[in-house]
Scaffold this active site. Structure first.
Site, mmCIF file in Angstrom:
data_model
loop_
_atom_site.group_PDB
_atom_site.id
_atom_site.type_symbol
_atom_site.label_atom_id
_atom_site.label_comp_id
_atom_site.label_asym_id
_atom_site.label_seq_id
_atom_site.Cartn_x
_atom_site.Cartn_y
_atom_site.Cartn_z
ATOM 1 N N ARG A 158 6.312 -97.331 -29.364
ATOM 2 C CA ARG A 158 7.358 -98.274 -28.966
ATOM 3 C C ARG A 158 8.141 -97.746 -27.769
ATOM 4 O O ARG A 158 8.603 -98.526 -26.926
ATOM 5 C CB ARG A 158 8.295 -98.587 -30.139
ATOM 6 C CG ARG A 158 9.292 -99.695 -29.824
ATOM 7 C CD ARG A 158 10.021 -100.181 -31.047
ATOM 8 N NE ARG A 158 9.242 -101.102 -31.846
ATOM 9 C CZ ARG A 158 9.237 -102.427 -31.662
ATOM 10 N NH1 ARG A 158 9.941 -102.984 -30.688
ATOM 11 N NH2 ARG A 158 8.526 -103.211 -32.451
ATOM 12 N N GLU A 560 17.968 -104.548 -34.351
ATOM 13 C CA GLU A 560 17.859 -103.370 -33.490
ATOM 14 C C GLU A 560 18.356 -103.544 -32.055
ATOM 15 O O GLU A 560 18.946 -102.615 -31.504
ATOM 16 C CB GLU A 560 16.402 -102.898 -33.464
ATOM 17 C CG GLU A 560 15.940 -102.329 -34.787
ATOM 18 C CD GLU A 560 14.460 -101.996 -34.764
ATOM 19 O OE1 GLU A 560 14.120 -100.802 -34.738
ATOM 20 O OE2 GLU A 560 13.643 -102.944 -34.772
#
Length: 604
Positions: A158, A560
């Site tokens: 990521r 997030e």
């Protein structure tokens, strides 16, 4: 591309670890049952993984192990994988002792035994044209994984996906290495590698802006993604709201006027200096491990009209149960008080994905909605028979009754359900949802790994006491893209919490080990987290007209992305320090604690 660059800057950056500091420590209770079965109550974000590992360790079939989670006292990623260890310990003891066993860590034990957010170091090289366009960016990321990998490689991936943040850079090369060290294995944390990568690019852009003698904000705005521009991994920016968030932030919060006020304040105050920085974000929503993007839900309608929902979403304070209940209520056309979200249990939902990657509501809400649409269709067929209507398409369920062509009929929800039961109609439905159109080729690093992207922009303003090195985060103004929010109050709380947690990571929270890898900051007297006195004034504006067709009822995930707004806090402090000490150049090593600020104020 380097030959075309008028300015090239190179440097290093580093971000530290971060303690999850959830309210509830790692906890598990195991009960032995008949036929060598086990029931486990675990504080885990991943009941499916916990079930699978316990079964493997004990040599049992998975159906002999039931893992149930009612709710967690916080998680932030720290209970995605690392809760499994403690559940296995409790299960192992209960299995052999044939009696209930509970494990609950003390705070110091939890801090010492569990992993943190991964510290990163990075080398960067950034090339810029004379007109401010970013032409080339090269970054090498080095991740401190700890003693074994845990989720480190997924987190590293990521980081690579978010190395460019919300900017269009036509030539970008990002590499990453996971390094084994003598620390406890580091693990998932809100943002999952994205914040570490984004911080490096912001550091590189500030260094480039100073080399060009321009404002960093000019460079940021000049390079924001535009509609249909490609990300470096092949996916196109669709419904791109980067410029809309930037423009709304500036107009709504009068940033030009505030910069002028800050300049005037700094000119008038010798020992207090202000700084303001902006952080635009772009964050992809989906698990990067494609197979995890699936969920199941089981919905029961009882004869009295009440509704029970079982799904794989784990509630840890983020409001996911409430959101799923809202989706069910809206789909069935009833009040949310009729809906109960059951505990998360592996006996009712098999092979569930973790509640992580900001996908809890998206995946599980979509599965619950699919089940409710099936029930809705069954009930409307019964309603058509009761009302003597041939065309079922004329009917809808709204506000607890049946509507025909938008007009209410006398057939209410409770009577309809009872009549459906009497007609031997199935009032239970199970549904499976898998996020469509996801693909990523790891041979050429191209594809569509995300369902959609979340955009946003925040301004952070700080004041530094230049005599003592202390500082105050004065205010944070946020324009955030939530699509069509399911519940504005829940989403607002997530944005505010993410901002404060992000600010803590980059300013206060310093994890310290001794030379042998023993944790020194193992309690709240040694490790400083943001408290009520630290928390700034936060104003959150949800971007208007931000529809999101790929999302759950056109909403967007919110867990997030807001964490990354805290990165602006670091660079606002840099601005304030340089207003007092223009000779100082940042080393881009976070967190920027008061001790580091004091040294910077009087260093070269």
């Amino acid at each position: 591309a380097w030959a075309e660059c008028a300015f090239i800057v190179e440097g290093t950056a580093a971000t530290g670890a971060q303690e999850h500091m959830y309210l509830e420590t790692q906890t598990a209770v195991a009960y032995p049952e008949e036929n060598q079965g086990l029931r486990i109550h675990s504080a885990t974000q991943s009941p499916g993984t916990t079930q699978r590992i316990i079964a493997r360790v004990l040599g049992l079939a998975m159906h002999q192990v039931e893992v149930e989670v009612l709710r967690l006292g916080g998680g932030f990623g720290g209970k995605e994988e690392q809760a499994t260890t403690f559940a296995v310990m409790a299960a192992l003891a209960a299995f052999h002792l044939k009696r209930p066993v509970k494990i609950a860590l003390q705070r110091g034990e939890d801090c010492r035994l569990t992993g943190k957010r991964h510290p990163y170091e990075a080398d960067f090289k950034l090339g810029v044209a004379t007109d401010g366009r970013l032409l080339a960016y090269e970054v090498d990321l080095y991740q401190n994984a700890g003693a074994f990998a845990d989720l480190s490689l997924a987190i590293l991936e990521r980081s690579l996906f978010h190395a460019g943040n919300t900017y269009f850079i036509p030539n970008l090369r990002a590499s990453a290495v996971s390094c084994r060290t003598h620390l406890p294995p580091n693990t998932a944390f809100r943002g999952f590698g994205g914040p570490q990568a984004m911080f490096v690019l912001e550091a590189a852009m500030l260094q480039a802006a100073q080399a060009m003698q321009v404002d960093a904000e000019w460079l940021q705005q000049r390079n924001l993604l535009q509609e249909n521009q490609p990300f470096y991994y092949g996916m196109a920016a669709k419904r791109c709201l980067a410029h809309a968030c930037w423009d709304t932030l500036h107009s709504r919060y009068h940033l030009q006027r505030r910069w002028q006020a800050i300049e005037a304040f700094n000119a008038e105050h010798a020992l207090d200096k202000k700084g303001l920085a902006i952080m635009p974000i772009c964050f992809g929503i989906s698990f990067t491990a494609t197979f995890l993007n699936q969920a199941d839900a089981l919905v029961h309608i009882y004869a009295d009209g009440s509704v029970s929902v079982s799904c794989g979403a784990v509630e840890m304070g983020q409001g996911v149960r409430h959101k799923v209940a809202l989706v069910v209520a809206r789909t069935l056309g009833i009040g949310v008080r009729r809906v109960k979200i059951e505990s998360t249990a592996t006996s009712r939902v098999a092979n569930m994905s973790p509640t992580a990657a900001s996908t809890g509501a998206d995946l599980n809400g979509q599965a619950a909605r699919q089940a409710c649409l099936e029930l809705n269709a069954r009930l409307l067929r019964i309603a058509a028979a009761i009302l003597g209507i041939a065309d079922v398409g004329q009917l809808t369920l709204e506000r607890g009754r049946v509507y025909q062509n938008g007009q209410p009929t006398d057939l209410r929800w409770k009577r309809l359900v009872n009549q459906a039961y009497m007609a031997r109609t199935g009032l239970s439905a199970q549904a499976h949802y898998a996020t469509p159109d996801l693909l990523f080729n790891r041979e050429n690093n191209q594809g569509k790994p995300f369902a959609y992207h979340v955009y946003g922009c925040a301004a952070v303003e700080v004041t530094v006491d230049c005599l003592r090195g202390r500082y105050r985060i004065d205010r944070v103004d946020v324009v955030h893209d939530v699509g069509s929010p399911l519940d504005e109050a829940v989403d607002r709380g997530q944005v505010e919490g993410g901002v404060v947690q992000g600010l803590g990571w980059l300013t206060l929270e310093e994890v310290v080990y001794d030379g042998q890898g023993r944790l020194l900051t193992n309690n709240l007297s040694a490790y400083k987290i943001p408290d009520l006195h630290f928390a700034p004034e936060i104003d959150v504006h949800f971007l208007d007209s931000a529809d999101n067709p790929p999302g759950l009822l056109h909403s967007k995930a919110v867990g997030e992305p807001p964490f990354m707004y805290g990165i602006a806090g670091y660079f606002a402090l840099v601005r304030a320090i340089q207003a007092f000490n223009p000779r100082w150049r940042p080393d881009f090593c976070a967190p920027l604690t008061p001790e580091k600020v004091l040294l910077a104020l009087y260093g070269n």
